[in-house]
Design a protein around this motif. Structure first.
Motif, PDB file in Angstrom:
ATOM      1  N   UNK A 163       8.298   6.824  -7.700  1.00  0.00           N
ATOM      2  CA  UNK A 163       8.402   8.100  -7.007  1.00  0.00           C
ATOM      3  C   UNK A 163       8.906   7.851  -5.590  1.00  0.00           C
ATOM      4  N   UNK A 164      10.038   8.473  -5.235  1.00  0.00           N
ATOM      5  CA  UNK A 164      10.672   8.244  -3.938  1.00  0.00           C
ATOM      6  C   UNK A 164       9.726   8.517  -2.776  1.00  0.00           C
TER       7      UNK A 164
ATOM      8  N   UNK B 290      10.796  -0.448   0.204  1.00  0.00           N
ATOM      9  CA  UNK B 290      11.611   0.593   0.829  1.00  0.00           C
ATOM     10  C   UNK B 290      12.080   1.585  -0.237  1.00  0.00           C
ATOM     11  N   UNK B 291      12.647   2.688   0.220  1.00  0.00           N
ATOM     12  CA  UNK B 291      13.182   3.687  -0.722  1.00  0.00           C
ATOM     13  C   UNK B 291      14.315   3.095  -1.566  1.00  0.00           C
ATOM     14  N   UNK B 292      14.987   2.059  -1.072  1.00  0.00           N
ATOM     15  CA  UNK B 292      16.053   1.408  -1.844  1.00  0.00           C
ATOM     16  C   UNK B 292      15.512   0.687  -3.077  1.00  0.00           C
ATOM     17  N   UNK B 293      14.211   0.440  -3.121  1.00  0.00           N
ATOM     18  CA  UNK B 293      13.614  -0.306  -4.225  1.00  0.00           C
ATOM     19  C   UNK B 293      13.802   0.398  -5.570  1.00  0.00           C
ATOM     20  N   UNK B 294      13.982   1.700  -5.562  1.00  0.00           N
ATOM     21  CA  UNK B 294      14.176   2.429  -6.822  1.00  0.00           C
ATOM     22  C   UNK B 294      15.362   1.883  -7.601  1.00  0.00           C
TER      23      UNK B 294
ATOM     24  N   UNK C  35       0.856  -1.188   0.000  1.00  0.00           N
ATOM     25  CA  UNK C  35       0.000   0.000   0.000  1.00  0.00           C
ATOM     26  C   UNK C  35       0.889   1.233   0.000  1.00  0.00           C
ATOM     27  N   UNK C  36       1.026   1.846  -1.160  1.00  0.00           N
ATOM     28  CA  UNK C  36       1.922   3.001  -1.312  1.00  0.00           C
ATOM     29  C   UNK C  36       1.097   4.245  -1.621  1.00  0.00           C
TER      30      UNK C  36
END
Length: 196
Positions: free
Chosen positions: A146-147, A133-137, A103-104
């Motif tokens: 989108x961060x 997580x933000x590392x997923x980018x 859920x983002x």
């Protein structure tokens, strides 16, 4: 965008429940569970099959229709509720469990949702989350590009502590193979906790 994605013949994220959910919750049980941003219902249907009384929420009317379709196929009942989680109020101490899998949301919506999780559960109720997580980018194997829509472990700890008894609260790397849009090595944050 979500209605278009969910209208395709194939289930966007498959029909099987999330792996982390299945690891943590595998026993027959009862109680009321709220699934947030549930999409096409794979997790809600799984929980209903274990004996829970499940309400699946989503912004997409098409996703919720697919939830009903999957529930019928599996021979279970799931209540569906079309809501904007940025405005939705989780009733106080109404749920035995709350589930949020991938859920983002924009930051303001995320704050609104996270701030209600504890109060929405009955004492001893469970919270289960798996999110990117933000590392997923750097992985490119699923999730928002989108961060600001991604999570950090620090943010979740800050928002959730100290009102929980955490069984799992960590960031990890794992293979996620859930339908067309979640495929490959991924950076996820997993939470499984009980309300104190």
């Amino acid at each position: 965008m979500w209605n278009e994605r969910y209208a395709k013949t194939e289930f966007a994220y498959g029909k099987e429940p999330n792996d982390f959910l299945k690891q943590q919750i595998a026993e027959k049980a009862s109680g009321k569970v709220l699934c947030l941003a549930e999409g096409q219902g794979r997790n809600a249907v799984y929980l209903a099959g274990l004996g829970y009384e499940v309400t699946a929420t989503d912004l997409s009317s098409v996703g919720l229709e697919r939830t009903k379709e999957l529930a019928k196929e599996k021979g279970v009942a799931v209540t569906t509720l079309q809501v904007d989680l940025g405005e939705y109020q989780i009733a106080s101490e109404a749920w035995d469990g709350i589930v949020c899998v991938f859920g983002h949301f924009p930051p303001s919506v995320r704050t609104h949702v996270l701030s209600q999780l504890n109060s929405g559960l009955k004492p001893g109720g469970f919270l289960l989350m798996e999110v990117y997580s933000t590392d997923q980018l750097g992985y490119g194997t699923g999730g928002p590009k989108e961060l600001s829509m991604l999570y950090t472990l620090t943010e979740l700890k800050t928002m959730l502590e100290p009102s929980w008894d955490f069984k799992v609260l960590h960031q990890t790397e794992r293979e996620v193979n859930e339908g067309e849009y979640h495929n490959g090595k991924s950076s996820v944050i997993q939470v499984y906790a009980r309300k104190k």
